[in-house]
Design an enzyme around this catalytic site. Structure first.
Site, PDB file in Angstrom:
ATOM      1  N   SER A 157       0.803  -1.218   0.000  1.00 50.01           N
ATOM      2  CA  SER A 157       0.000   0.000   0.000  1.00 50.01           C
ATOM      3  C   SER A 157       0.833   1.264   0.000  1.00 50.01           C
ATOM      4  O   SER A 157       0.291   2.355  -0.049  1.00 50.01           O
ATOM      5  CB  SER A 157      -0.957   0.002   1.195  1.00 50.01           C
ATOM      6  OG  SER A 157      -0.231  -0.168   2.382  1.00 50.01           O
ATOM      7  N   THR A 158       2.151   1.144   0.079  1.00 46.96           N
ATOM      8  CA  THR A 158       3.005   2.330  -0.006  1.00 46.96           C
ATOM      9  C   THR A 158       4.181   2.011  -0.910  1.00 46.96           C
ATOM     10  O   THR A 158       4.506   0.846  -1.147  1.00 46.96           O
ATOM     11  CB  THR A 158       3.563   2.759   1.374  1.00 46.96           C
ATOM     12  OG1 THR A 158       4.565   1.824   1.773  1.00 46.96           O
ATOM     13  CG2 THR A 158       2.483   2.856   2.426  1.00 46.96           C
TER      14      THR A 158
END
Length: 198
Positions: A9-10
Site C-alpha cells: 500500500s506504499t
C-alpha cells in the site's frame, strides 16, 4: 485450491516477502497488487486483484494472506469479507497473525481474531497518517495547524490593544480566538506590550 493474495500500500513496501511466504504456505495461485492511498474501498476501483481473487475462490478452497491488514479497507470491510468467506465454505489463513479457520476450535480462532482487530485498526491508522504526511511534505507542506490570525488581523489587534479602554477579552471575542492566542501574538519576538487583561 490454495490461493494467495499479496498487497503493498506504499511505495516503501515490497510484495516479494509476502509472495515468498505465500509460496511456502503452498499457494498454487497468487494475486498481488499495489494499492494507492485514497483507494481504500475494497472492490470496484480500489483493489481489483483482490476482487478477482475472491471471484476465483470456490467452496473448499483456502485464501492465504501474509497478514490480516493486507486485505485492506476498513475494519468493518475486513469483518464482512471474513464472514462472507465462512459462509461460502472457504478457509482463511493469515500467516503472520496465526489465523487458520480450518483449525478445529473455531470459537478460539474468532476470539483471537477479535483480539487482533484493534491492533489491525491501529496499524491502518498509523499507515494512513504517515502516507498523508509524506504526501503533504511532497507538496511542500510541513503540517501543523494554519495560523489562527493573518498579518492584517495581528496589526488590527495591536491597534485595538493600544487603546487603554480595550480589553484582551473583547479583542479575543472580536477575532474569535482565545485570550492565550492574543497574548502569544502580542509578546512574540522583541515586541511586548502592556495590555489590559480585564
Amino acid at each position: 485450491m490454495i490461493i494467495g493474495y499479496a498487497r503493498k500500500s506504499t511505495h516503501l513496501q515490497d510484495v516479494t516477502h509476502q509472495v515468498d511466504e505465500l509460496t511456502k504456505a503452498g499457494c498454487e495461485q497468487i494475486y498481488h497488487e499495489q494499492i494507492s492511498r485514497g483507494g481504500s474501498k475494497r472492490a470496484k476501483n480500489g483493489a481489483p486483484e483482490l476482487e478477482n481473487c475472491l471471484k476465483a475462490l470456490r467452496e473448499g478452497d483456502t485464501l492465504v494472506v501474509w497478514a490480516l491488514d493486507r486485505l485492506g479497507g476498513s475494519l468493518s470491510q475486513v469483518i464482512t469479507l471474513l464472514d462472507d468467506l465462512k459462509k461460502r465454505g472457504i478457509t482463511f489463513i493469515a500467516i503472520k497473525d496465526r489465523i487458520d479457520t480450518s483449525a478445529p476450535v473455531i470459537g478460539e480462532i474468532y476470539t483471537h481474531l477479535m483480539a487482533i482487530f484493534s491492533n489491525f485498526e491501529r496499524n491502518r491508522n498509523i499507515e494512513r497518517t504517515r502516507s498523508g504526511l509524506a504526501a503533504a511534505r511532497a507538496r511542500g507542506r510541513v503540517g501543523g495547524r494554519k495560523p489562527s490570525l493573518s498579518e492584517d488581523d495581528i496589526n488590527e489587534m495591536k491597534i485595538l490593544l493600544a487603546d487603554p479602554e480595550m480589553t484582551v477579552g473583547a479583542v479575543a471575542k472580536r477575532f474569535n480566538v482565545s485570550r492565550m492566542t492574543i497574548y502569544r501574538y502580542t509578546t512574540k519576538g522583541n515586541h511586548s506590550e502592556k495590555i489590559n487583561d480585564e
